[in-house]
Design a protein around this motif. Structure first.
Motif, short mmCIF file in Angstrom:
data_model
loop_
_atom_site.label_atom_id
_atom_site.label_comp_id
_atom_site.label_asym_id
_atom_site.label_seq_id
_atom_site.Cartn_x
_atom_site.Cartn_y
_atom_site.Cartn_z
N ALA A 81 49.32 28.86 39.53
CA ALA A 81 48.22 27.91 39.46
C ALA A 81 46.94 28.58 38.96
CB ALA A 81 47.98 27.28 40.83
N LYS A 82 46.70 29.82 39.38
CA LYS A 82 45.49 30.52 38.94
C LYS A 82 45.48 30.69 37.43
CE LYS A 82 45.87 34.01 41.91
NZ LYS A 82 45.55 35.20 42.76
N TYR A 83 46.60 31.08 36.88
CA TYR A 83 46.65 31.27 35.42
C TYR A 83 46.65 29.93 34.69
CZ TYR A 83 47.04 36.28 35.87
OH TYR A 83 46.76 37.59 36.13
N GLN A 84 47.21 28.90 35.33
CA GLN A 84 47.19 27.57 34.73
C GLN A 84 45.75 27.06 34.59
OE1 GLN A 84 49.21 24.57 37.06
NE2 GLN A 84 49.10 23.02 35.45
N VAL A 85 44.94 27.26 35.61
CA VAL A 85 43.57 26.75 35.55
C VAL A 85 42.71 27.60 34.61
CG1 VAL A 85 42.55 27.99 37.53
CG2 VAL A 85 41.77 25.68 36.97
N MET A 86 42.99 28.90 34.52
CA MET A 86 42.27 29.72 33.54
C MET A 86 42.57 29.25 32.12
SD MET A 86 42.49 33.62 35.01
CE MET A 86 42.15 34.27 33.38
N LYS A 87 43.84 28.97 31.86
CA LYS A 87 44.23 28.50 30.53
C LYS A 87 43.59 27.14 30.23
CE LYS A 87 48.31 27.49 27.69
NZ LYS A 87 49.81 27.43 27.66
N ALA A 88 43.59 26.26 31.23
CA ALA A 88 43.02 24.93 31.03
C ALA A 88 41.53 24.99 30.70
CB ALA A 88 43.24 24.08 32.28
N ASN A 89 40.84 26.02 31.24
CA ASN A 89 39.41 26.18 30.97
C ASN A 89 39.11 27.16 29.84
OD1 ASN A 89 37.83 24.58 33.16
ND2 ASN A 89 39.46 25.59 34.30
#
Length: 289
Positions: A81-89
């Motif tokens: 989830a941490k890397y998912q939200v970094m990618k999304a932003n």
């Protein structure tokens, strides 16, 4: 990205979904807001990689357990989830904040076993925590509050409630023109700053408080390892406040603070010496390696 933290463009991960930043809200009767049933992690990503990411996720679970909170996501799921939200932003250098809390539910008293547990992860760009202190050394006040005894509160959890005296102490420090405050512990020993561990140098050796009643920071542990690799003697021990006068150098460590030199604590002054600068520079290299 700039402006108030509730009014920004971007995306926040909440309970398994990516939510528009401004819609990442909770109910006013959320248990954590009334009773501090919340734990969190602060992490930094460098060049797309979160430094010591898994250790932070594991500590989030540990902290939750100390507060009788069961996070409904595994460490692996939190990592993803941490890397998912970094990618999304679209962020590769970022501050990452994971927070777990008891939400609104059937209970609205001290007990909250029937209330759901939530998890959210946000990330944003965040520069130096102490501004230009990395060059000239931060100025610290001495807090009027003390770090509590392990018999009174789960002191090794990164729990929201433990930061109440940090906020008031930092406000008092800033009013005096300081950037942070140093806590003593319940016995009168030197403890830590409001959001960072502390190190001192004397005669080429390093002294740092024994974290027996406060958080043994991940950055703290990293820096101790770096020093020992360089054959620098490190003393983890109880430090009396009157010893401050005898120390030559001082620095703070923390995920947000990274390695920040200290120039002054109360009436005591420290030089931003070669060991302090070397540790700060080596840490900068390590986190980007």
């Amino acid at each position: 990205m700039a402006g108030a933290y509730d009014d920004r463009d971007g995306t926040i991960w909440m309970d398994g979904k990516l939510v528009p930043w401004r819609d990442a809200n909770i109910h006013i009767l959320t248990h954590a807001m009334h009773y501090a049933s919340s734990v969190f992690e602060g992490e930094r990503a460098y060049n797309g990689k979160i430094f010591e990411s898994r250790r932070h996720s594991e500590r989030l679970h540990f902290s939750a357990g100390e507060l009788d909170i069961t996070i409904p996501y595994t460490v692996d799921e939190i990592e993803a989830a941490k890397y998912q939200v970094m990618k999304a932003n679209n962020l590769s250098d970022a501050y990452v904040r994971a927070v777990a809390w008891r939400g609104a539910g059937e209970d609205m008293g001290v007990a909250s076993a029937r209330n759901p547990v939530h998890l959210a992860i946000a990330c944003w760009e965040w520069g130096s925590y102490y501004g230009d202190a990395k060059m000239k050394g931060a100025k610290l006040d001495i807090a009027k509050w003390k770090r509590p005894s392990p018999e009174t509160i789960p002191v090794h959890a990164k729990a929201a409630g433990l930061y109440m005296i940090c906020t008031t102490s930092k406000h008092a420090a800033e009013a005096k023109g300081c950037s942070d405050a140093l806590f003593m512990d319940y016995r009168g020993y030197v403890a830590e700053a409001t959001g960072a561990n502390i190190f001192f140098v004397k005669d080429g050796e390093v002294h740092t408080p024994d974290p027996d009643c406060f958080l043994n920071g991940i950055t703290r542990q990293t820096v101790i390892g770096m020093l020992k690799d360089r054959q620098v003697v490190v003393h983890e021990r109880h430090i009396m406040p009157e010893e401050l006068e005898s120390f030559e150098q001082c620095w703070l460590t923390g995920t947000a603070a990274e390695v920040t030199p200290v120039g002054q604590i109360g009436d005591y002054n420290f030089e931003v010496g070669s060991l302090t600068r070397n540790v700060a520079e080596a840490y900068e290299v390590l986190v980007r390696s």
